[in-house]
Each structure stands twice: as structure tokens, then as C-alpha cells.
Design a protein around this motif. Structure first.
Motif, PDB file in Angstrom:
ATOM      1  N   UNK A 117      36.436  34.495  20.565  1.00  0.00           N
ATOM      2  CA  UNK A 117      36.885  33.209  21.108  1.00  0.00           C
ATOM      3  C   UNK A 117      37.969  33.536  22.117  1.00  0.00           C
ATOM      4  N   UNK A 118      37.527  33.805  23.341  1.00  0.00           N
ATOM      5  CA  UNK A 118      38.428  34.295  24.385  1.00  0.00           C
ATOM      6  C   UNK A 118      38.372  33.337  25.567  1.00  0.00           C
ATOM      7  N   UNK A 119      39.531  32.855  26.000  1.00  0.00           N
ATOM      8  CA  UNK A 119      39.581  31.995  27.180  1.00  0.00           C
ATOM      9  C   UNK A 119      39.227  32.808  28.418  1.00  0.00           C
ATOM     10  N   UNK A 120      38.397  32.217  29.282  1.00  0.00           N
ATOM     11  CA  UNK A 120      37.970  32.883  30.503  1.00  0.00           C
ATOM     12  C   UNK A 120      37.999  31.884  31.655  1.00  0.00           C
ATOM     13  N   UNK A 121      37.873  32.413  32.847  1.00  0.00           N
ATOM     14  CA  UNK A 121      37.706  31.586  34.037  1.00  0.00           C
ATOM     15  C   UNK A 121      36.386  32.015  34.675  1.00  0.00           C
ATOM     16  N   UNK A 122      35.542  31.039  34.966  1.00  0.00           N
ATOM     17  CA  UNK A 122      34.240  31.298  35.580  1.00  0.00           C
ATOM     18  C   UNK A 122      34.321  30.869  37.036  1.00  0.00           C
ATOM     19  N   UNK A 123      33.944  31.768  37.945  1.00  0.00           N
ATOM     20  CA  UNK A 123      34.011  31.461  39.376  1.00  0.00           C
ATOM     21  C   UNK A 123      32.632  31.601  40.002  1.00  0.00           C
ATOM     22  N   UNK A 124      32.154  30.477  40.561  1.00  0.00           N
ATOM     23  CA  UNK A 124      30.929  30.520  41.358  1.00  0.00           C
ATOM     24  C   UNK A 124      31.358  30.405  42.824  1.00  0.00           C
ATOM     25  N   UNK A 125      30.399  30.374  43.722  1.00  0.00           N
ATOM     26  CA  UNK A 125      30.748  30.233  45.140  1.00  0.00           C
ATOM     27  C   UNK A 125      31.333  28.853  45.429  1.00  0.00           C
ATOM     28  N   UNK A 126      31.082  27.890  44.544  1.00  0.00           N
ATOM     29  CA  UNK A 126      31.512  26.510  44.783  1.00  0.00           C
ATOM     30  C   UNK A 126      32.748  26.078  44.004  1.00  0.00           C
ATOM     31  N   UNK A 127      32.909  26.597  42.777  1.00  0.00           N
ATOM     32  CA  UNK A 127      33.936  26.034  41.900  1.00  0.00           C
ATOM     33  C   UNK A 127      34.452  27.099  40.928  1.00  0.00           C
ATOM     34  N   UNK A 128      35.654  26.844  40.400  1.00  0.00           N
ATOM     35  CA  UNK A 128      36.241  27.668  39.352  1.00  0.00           C
ATOM     36  C   UNK A 128      36.519  26.777  38.153  1.00  0.00           C
ATOM     37  N   UNK A 129      36.093  27.218  36.950  1.00  0.00           N
ATOM     38  CA  UNK A 129      36.326  26.435  35.737  1.00  0.00           C
ATOM     39  C   UNK A 129      36.856  27.310  34.628  1.00  0.00           C
ATOM     40  N   UNK A 130      37.553  26.685  33.700  1.00  0.00           N
ATOM     41  CA  UNK A 130      37.987  27.354  32.479  1.00  0.00           C
ATOM     42  C   UNK A 130      36.854  27.235  31.457  1.00  0.00           C
ATOM     43  N   UNK A 131      36.681  28.279  30.656  1.00  0.00           N
ATOM     44  CA  UNK A 131      35.656  28.265  29.627  1.00  0.00           C
ATOM     45  C   UNK A 131      36.096  29.086  28.427  1.00  0.00           C
ATOM     46  N   UNK A 162      43.848  38.973  29.104  1.00  0.00           N
ATOM     47  CA  UNK A 162      44.455  39.571  27.931  1.00  0.00           C
ATOM     48  C   UNK A 162      45.959  39.444  28.080  1.00  0.00           C
ATOM     49  N   UNK A 163      46.700  39.985  27.134  1.00  0.00           N
ATOM     50  CA  UNK A 163      48.148  39.785  27.110  1.00  0.00           C
ATOM     51  C   UNK A 163      48.829  40.304  28.379  1.00  0.00           C
ATOM     52  N   UNK A 164      48.305  41.363  28.955  1.00  0.00           N
ATOM     53  CA  UNK A 164      48.984  42.015  30.062  1.00  0.00           C
ATOM     54  C   UNK A 164      48.326  41.795  31.417  1.00  0.00           C
ATOM     55  N   UNK A 165      47.063  41.424  31.436  1.00  0.00           N
ATOM     56  CA  UNK A 165      46.309  41.539  32.671  1.00  0.00           C
ATOM     57  C   UNK A 165      45.166  40.532  32.718  1.00  0.00           C
ATOM     58  N   UNK A 166      44.576  40.421  33.890  1.00  0.00           N
ATOM     59  CA  UNK A 166      43.331  39.683  34.069  1.00  0.00           C
ATOM     60  C   UNK A 166      42.255  40.716  34.372  1.00  0.00           C
ATOM     61  N   UNK A 167      41.158  40.643  33.622  1.00  0.00           N
ATOM     62  CA  UNK A 167      40.082  41.621  33.771  1.00  0.00           C
ATOM     63  C   UNK A 167      38.858  40.912  34.335  1.00  0.00           C
TER      64      UNK A 167
END
Length: 127
Positions: A26-40, A72-77
Motif C-alpha cells: 500500500x504505497x502512495x504513487x503519482x501516475x503521469x500520462x502525457x495529459x495529466x498527473x494523479x495521485x494513486x 520513499x522516506x528519502x527520495x522519489x523513485x
């Protein structure tokens, strides 16, 4: 990953045979397409891909390429992914992704999650 079909007493069943273990996360992520960015929310992950759930419609189709940012705690992967399956259920959407390229840091994180998950499972099994 391969989609297989079998006949079970006259009923056709479909299932997915995966090359690698997929574990729940259960990990928060950001999804980026060419049109939009969403949290998931990443619901499960393997070395080959992941399943992400989100609330707003993302205008993508199978075989599209998108970017996913894992925090993650230190970085965006960052992971570059190919859309393999889109599931919509009223106002919740899920997308099955295949990793096209991932960093060694993400691969190491996934490996540690799989190892921890299998260790937990074996402890529960032997209890």
C-alpha cells in the motif's frame, strides 16, 4: 506474464500466470500520462510490474507508456511503464502496469518487499 484459459466443468476460466511473485503493498504513487498527473495507491508489485488504483479517470489505453513516481522516506523513485490492463468500477479505476525500465533503487526496494513478505508468510505458515 501470460493469460491462460481452462475449462472447469463446462465453464471457461481465465487466469494470469506470472513470471515473478506479486506481493501486496500500500504505497502512495503519482501516475503521469502525457495529459495529466494523479495521485494513486500501488496495491501490489513485482519485479515485472504493479497494480495501481486511483479515483479520477486517466485517459490512457492499453500499450500506452506512462511514468509512475514511487515515494520513499528519502527520495522519489521513477519507473517507466507500459499499460497492460485497465479496470474501471464506478468511480474507482485500476491499471495493471508492466515495468519498461526501473532504477536499481526501485528494484532493490521491490526485492526487499518480496523478501519481507515471504518471510512473514513462512512465519505464519509455521506458527
Amino acid at each position: 506474464t501470460e493469460i491462460l484459459k481452462r475449462n472447469n466443468h463446462g465453464v471457461e476460466e481465465y487466469f494470469i500466470e506470472r513470471k515473478s511473485i506479486r506481493i501486496p503493498v500500500h504505497k502512495l504513487v503519482e501516475v503521469q500520462s502525457s495529459e495529466v498527473t494523479l495521485k494513486g495507491l500501488c496495491l501490489n508489485i513485482s519485479n515485472d510490474g504493479c497494480l495501481i488504483e486511483y479515483k479520477n479517470k486517466l485517459h490512457i489505453k492499453n500499450k500506452d507508456h506512462i511514468k509512475v513516481l514511487f515515494y520513499d522516506e528519502e527520495d522519489t523513485i521513477e519507473a517507466h511503464c507500459k499499460v497492460m490492463n485497465i479496470i474501471s468500477n464506478s468511480d474507482i479505476f485500476s491499471v495493471g502496469l508492466q515495468f519498461v525500465s526501473i532504477s536499481s533503487k526501485l528494484k532493490n526496494w521491490i526485492d526487499s518487499q518480496i523478501s519481507d513478505n515471504l518471510k512473514e508468510f513462512n512465519e505464519l505458515k509455521s506458527a
